[in-house]
Design an enzyme around this catalytic site. Sequence first.
Site, PDB file in Angstrom:
ATOM      1  N   SER A 103     -16.579  70.974   1.008  1.00 42.53           N
ATOM      2  CA  SER A 103     -16.424  72.411   1.266  1.00 42.53           C
ATOM      3  C   SER A 103     -15.734  72.757   2.573  1.00 42.53           C
ATOM      4  CB  SER A 103     -17.799  73.105   1.224  1.00 42.53           C
ATOM      5  OG  SER A 103     -18.170  73.380  -0.103  1.00 42.53           O
TER       6      SER A 103
ATOM      7  N   LYS B  92     -12.657  74.954   2.488  1.00 38.15           N
ATOM      8  CA  LYS B  92     -12.656  76.415   2.572  1.00 38.15           C
ATOM      9  C   LYS B  92     -12.041  76.917   3.875  1.00 38.15           C
ATOM     10  CE  LYS B  92     -16.654  77.223  -0.475  1.00 38.15           C
ATOM     11  NZ  LYS B  92     -17.072  75.856  -0.794  1.00 38.15           N
TER      12      LYS B  92
ATOM     13  N   SER C 290     -20.703  79.425   1.931  1.00 40.60           N
ATOM     14  CA  SER C 290     -19.986  78.430   1.134  1.00 40.60           C
ATOM     15  C   SER C 290     -19.840  78.912  -0.301  1.00 40.60           C
ATOM     16  CB  SER C 290     -20.710  77.073   1.166  1.00 40.60           C
ATOM     17  OG  SER C 290     -19.833  76.022   0.845  1.00 40.60           O
TER      18      SER C 290
END
Length: 538
Positions: free
Chosen positions: A199, A202, A376
Amino acid sequence: MVVPELRPWRAAGPHVARIADAVRPRLARAAETVRPRLARVAEAVGPRSARPDRPGSPRVPRPKTWQFTATAATAGLALAAGVVTAAGPWDSAGQRTAERDRAVALEAARGADHGGGRAHAGTPPHGSQAAPPAVPVLTGLDGTAATVRSAPGGEALGTVLDPLLGDPALGSRSAAVVDVATGERLHATGSGKALVPASTTKIATAVAALSAMGADHRITTRAVYEPDTEEVVLVGGGDPTLTAREDAGELASLRDLAERTAAALAKRGVREVTLSYDTTLYEGATLHPIGVNPNIAAVTPLMVDEARTDGSTSGPAPRVADPAADAARRFGELLGEHGVKTTPPGPSKATTRASTLAAVSSPPLAALVERMLTHSDNDLAEALARHTALATGESADFAGAGAAITARLEQLGLSTKGADIKDGSGLDRRDKLTADLLTDLLVKAGDPTHPELRPALTGLPVAGFTGTLAGRYTDGAAGVVRAKTGTLTGVNTLAGTVVDKDGRLLAFAFLANGTTDPTAAQSALDKAATALAECGCR
């Protein structure tokens, strides 16, 4: 500048009090650092105007000559708050509204918002008393020498970090530490090696989207009318935060859209329509390569409340199989409440003859990016990746989104050597990023010449306080580490910013692949970030 007394904050609970105690010395040093700069900027900016809350409100000019990065926040720097609020997505206390609200939620629930918690984490509270935000350490990023002390030395940093990053729990790893004010690389361990980022992808999505569309961009959902067929088409604009909740807050409301659509139809004397929905904004497959998974809904430009079926607002959740059809069905029900009879909805495409009946818009992109990073949010990440593709002429599918993000980063002057971006969320295990690129992204977001990128820093979870770091760092570095987490099976990553004990803002990226014990790997990464916070390292 006087650093405020922190004792009254203890009324907010021991969690906030511990954060205040941990960072108060750094706040004092940072206050002395930024005092002369604040005076100059306050004089230049003048009285602070209120930020517009709704689409169509007058825009507040944003000064571009000076910017702050807030690594955590407090009402204590009131002068800074006046300046920063005019310059970015902060509230009147100089802090992100989401972070202040999250403080209340955490005090009430005593829990985190990631990994399946069902306390409606991320939902702003509605009480009259908001808990104080995390304590800020504001570090100027205008490139002047007015810092507390020089950056840490590379050799000394290596002495501290190498044993921690050499923990066997981290498997194959890479790391980089950079001085944000100067861009100088202070430490590197295999920093050019491309690994699965999970993640932390991102961060790349955030920077690319902000660069392509600007921090004020909003995503619009429309209801249009086809006069030839008396058909109402709900046109998906790609806003996964569109909500059907009664209290929508700042989010675009499906209820408002239905009410305004019904009123527009009444003016035409129309009380019965064929209802359709248009999802043609996106191309390609709607199923993420990870497959059916509670961490993400089908990727479609039309959904309500991220297609969640359990009332949650973040974290894994059961999802409806066809988010677009579900959104249209709920829209039809809401139209019925306003006296408009509809057929069961089906897919269609709005024609050029269609006229807009009503439209609702998302919060600004700055707020969407912050939400994506703090919680997230995979659905929002994939939406922003596709909007980046649309804004740059790429196809609005997984391949086009990855290509658009990569191209946008290169246009910012960032090296993407070794990078391979397959999605916007980092759920795809084929993604590859380097520690060098992740730290470069964070430094670019702090560049005073790119104020539009600042939400990529302000949205990072705060250690021991918000989002995916809410339950971590309770025994060290709480409030002074901001970082995006990344977790897949065998993958643990962490990338963000930290203010060291001398008030220097550092960007770091730690990537570990081939981990076999996620708890041990996470602990090792947290220890490394904590060591940076505690390090003078000279």
